[in-house]
Design a protein around this motif. Structure first.
Motif, PDB file in Angstrom:
ATOM      1  N   GLY A   4      40.260  10.356 -10.552  1.00 34.46           N
ATOM      2  CA  GLY A   4      41.554  11.030 -10.742  1.00 34.46           C
ATOM      3  C   GLY A   4      41.587  10.804 -12.250  1.00 34.46           C
ATOM      4  O   GLY A   4      42.882  12.189 -12.172  1.00 34.46           O
TER       5      GLY A   4
ATOM      6  N   TRP B 129      33.911  22.928  -5.403  1.00 35.35           N
ATOM      7  CA  TRP B 129      34.472  22.820  -4.351  1.00 35.35           C
ATOM      8  C   TRP B 129      33.601  21.935  -3.253  1.00 35.35           C
ATOM      9  O   TRP B 129      32.861  21.139  -2.750  1.00 35.35           O
ATOM     10  CB  TRP B 129      35.074  23.429  -3.955  1.00 35.35           C
TER      11      TRP B 129
ATOM     12  N   LEU C  63      42.077  11.043  -4.665  1.00 31.82           N
ATOM     13  CA  LEU C  63      42.280   9.959  -3.773  1.00 31.82           C
ATOM     14  C   LEU C  63      42.534   9.942  -2.473  1.00 31.82           C
ATOM     15  O   LEU C  63      43.286   8.801  -1.875  1.00 31.82           O
ATOM     16  CB  LEU C  63      44.484  10.828  -3.614  1.00 31.82           C
ATOM     17  N   ASP C  64      42.032  10.940  -1.812  1.00 32.85           N
ATOM     18  CA  ASP C  64      41.534  11.467  -0.446  1.00 32.85           C
ATOM     19  C   ASP C  64      40.533  10.260  -0.437  1.00 32.85           C
ATOM     20  O   ASP C  64      40.586   9.497   0.547  1.00 32.85           O
ATOM     21  CB  ASP C  64      41.411  13.130  -0.159  1.00 32.85           C
ATOM     22  N   TYR C  65      39.320  10.160  -0.995  1.00 30.92           N
ATOM     23  CA  TYR C  65      38.499   8.879  -1.368  1.00 30.92           C
ATOM     24  C   TYR C  65      38.431   7.648  -1.504  1.00 30.92           C
ATOM     25  O   TYR C  65      37.768   7.188  -1.640  1.00 30.92           O
ATOM     26  CB  TYR C  65      37.168   9.769  -1.352  1.00 30.92           C
TER      27      TYR C  65
ATOM     28  N   ALA D 229      43.580  19.962  -9.894  1.00 30.46           N
ATOM     29  CA  ALA D 229      43.609  19.568  -9.045  1.00 30.46           C
ATOM     30  C   ALA D 229      42.783  18.823  -8.212  1.00 30.46           C
ATOM     31  O   ALA D 229      43.210  18.043  -7.679  1.00 30.46           O
ATOM     32  CB  ALA D 229      44.577  20.555  -8.432  1.00 30.46           C
ATOM     33  N   LEU D 230      42.069  19.849  -8.020  1.00 35.07           N
ATOM     34  CA  LEU D 230      40.323  19.181  -6.652  1.00 35.07           C
ATOM     35  C   LEU D 230      40.001  17.900  -7.178  1.00 35.07           C
ATOM     36  O   LEU D 230      40.193  17.282  -5.974  1.00 35.07           O
ATOM     37  CB  LEU D 230      39.620  20.274  -6.799  1.00 35.07           C
ATOM     38  N   THR D 231      40.068  17.633  -8.618  1.00 29.97           N
ATOM     39  CA  THR D 231      39.540  16.334  -8.644  1.00 29.97           C
ATOM     40  C   THR D 231      40.457  15.481  -8.334  1.00 29.97           C
ATOM     41  O   THR D 231      40.293  13.924  -8.056  1.00 29.97           O
ATOM     42  CB  THR D 231      39.325  16.660 -10.477  1.00 29.97           C
ATOM     43  N   ARG D 232      42.255  15.597  -8.376  1.00 28.79           N
ATOM     44  CA  ARG D 232      42.629  14.664  -8.526  1.00 28.79           C
ATOM     45  C   ARG D 232      43.057  14.397  -6.504  1.00 28.79           C
ATOM     46  O   ARG D 232      43.149  13.231  -6.278  1.00 28.79           O
ATOM     47  CB  ARG D 232      44.638  15.241  -9.231  1.00 28.79           C
ATOM     48  N   CYS D 233      43.030  15.297  -6.366  1.00 31.86           N
ATOM     49  CA  CYS D 233      43.504  15.316  -4.412  1.00 31.86           C
ATOM     50  C   CYS D 233      42.521  14.486  -4.025  1.00 31.86           C
ATOM     51  O   CYS D 233      42.324  13.554  -3.463  1.00 31.86           O
ATOM     52  CB  CYS D 233      43.462  16.666  -3.753  1.00 31.86           C
ATOM     53  N   ASP D 234      40.854  14.940  -4.759  1.00 25.58           N
ATOM     54  CA  ASP D 234      39.630  13.789  -3.668  1.00 25.58           C
ATOM     55  C   ASP D 234      39.838  12.706  -4.234  1.00 25.58           C
ATOM     56  O   ASP D 234      39.497  11.877  -3.722  1.00 25.58           O
ATOM     57  CB  ASP D 234      38.126  14.693  -4.179  1.00 25.58           C
TER      58      ASP D 234
ATOM     59  N   ARG E 169      32.535  18.708  -1.682  1.00 20.07           N
ATOM     60  CA  ARG E 169      31.488  18.314  -0.327  1.00 20.07           C
ATOM     61  C   ARG E 169      30.799  18.205   0.327  1.00 20.07           C
ATOM     62  O   ARG E 169      30.855  16.752   1.267  1.00 20.07           O
ATOM     63  CB  ARG E 169      32.796  19.292   0.848  1.00 20.07           C
TER      64      ARG E 169
END
Length: 278
Positions: A264, A127, A196-198, A189-194, A131
């Protein structure tokens, strides 16, 4: 040999001193990448990888920077990524391969220090790397602007791409490694969130789920390798170890513009293990 990459940009690879990380660096070079930021805590291994990258292609314009980096340390990660950005001015591809595995027994017997150590590298450390990569990528021009000779269409253009190395153990369990399985599931989970966020920043984020790979991390001793060969490998439809190069080639594809509609996602590269696990 890896698929040719459209943009011969800057590839940053963590865990580059051996195994999948080393193979990924070489694969990017063979695919046409010319600039490399190689990160690891093992400085001797980094120098070996640097030499292998330089020897793997005939191009004379290869530029390889090595950076000592402890991914469990925020300060170390920030320092390494900042140094790479200052030297190369941008990061086009960031592939996060650093990881460890400790078989410490089931949860009731698992030492807290081993749990924390695995998570500090496999999840929190990854992470931290994501980041810093995102901070760099979201502030840089599209690759079609930075590399006009590559003729990247505006539809396929990106500011950067991230590939996280997770594990098949993110989706199925193996006895006596709850911390590793949990951390690798967190990576998905981190991969999917990032992703979507970016996505609006045109930064793609994907994950690879390796199966049982013939690498120093997986095979720290002949005894463990023999156990793997006789047990989990036999549950794999292909019934063989994977090679680090087989993971590396998929990483190159996912990072490049040919995978421009992929974000994602979690790609299993495991000889059919997830499809036919029993």
């Amino acid at each position: 040999m890896a698929t040719k990459i459209d943009v011969p940009g800057v590839a940053l690879i963590t865990g580059a001193a051996s195994g999948i990380g080393r193979a990924t660096a070489i694969a990017f070079a063979q695919a046409g990448c010319t600039k490399f930021a190689l990160l690891d805590l093992n400085e001797g291994g980094l120098q070996e990888t640097k030499g292998l990258v330089e020897q793997s292609v005939s191009a004379t314009d290869i530029s390889v920077g090595t950076y000592k980096c402890d991914v469990s340390s925020p300060e170390s990660v920030v320092s390494a990524y900042t140094a790479a950005k200052e030297h190369f001015t941008r990061v086009d591809y960031s592939v996060h391969c650093a990881g460890i595995i400790v078989f410490g027994g089931p949860s009731a017997d698992f030492p807290v220090e081993d749990f924390d150590r695995q998570n500090s590298i496999n999840y929190r450390g990854l992470w931290l790397c994501c980041r810093e990569a995102i901070k760099i990528m979201r502030s840089q021009p599209f690759d079609c602007e930075a590399y006009p000779d590559a003729n990247i269409s505006s539809v396929r253009a990106q500011r950067g791409a991230i590939v996280n190395i997770s594990s098949g153990l993110a989706l199925y369990a193996q006895p006596n490694c709850p911390a590793y399985c949990g951390a690798k599931a967190g990576v998905l989970a981190l991969t999917r969130c990032d992703a979507l966020d970016y996505v609006a920043d045109r930064i793609r984020v994907n994950a690879i789920l390796p199966g049982i790979i013939d690498s120093p991390m997986t095979n720290p001793s002949p005894e463990i390798r023999a156990w793997l060969e006789s047990n989990p490998v036999q549950h794999t439809p292909m019934k063989r170890f994977g090679k680090p190069e087989e993971i590396a080639d998929v990483a190159v594809f996912l990072a490049g513009n040919k995978a421009s509609l992929v974000t994602g996602a979690s790609w299993a590269v495991d000889g059919g293990l997830l499809a036919g696990y029993n």
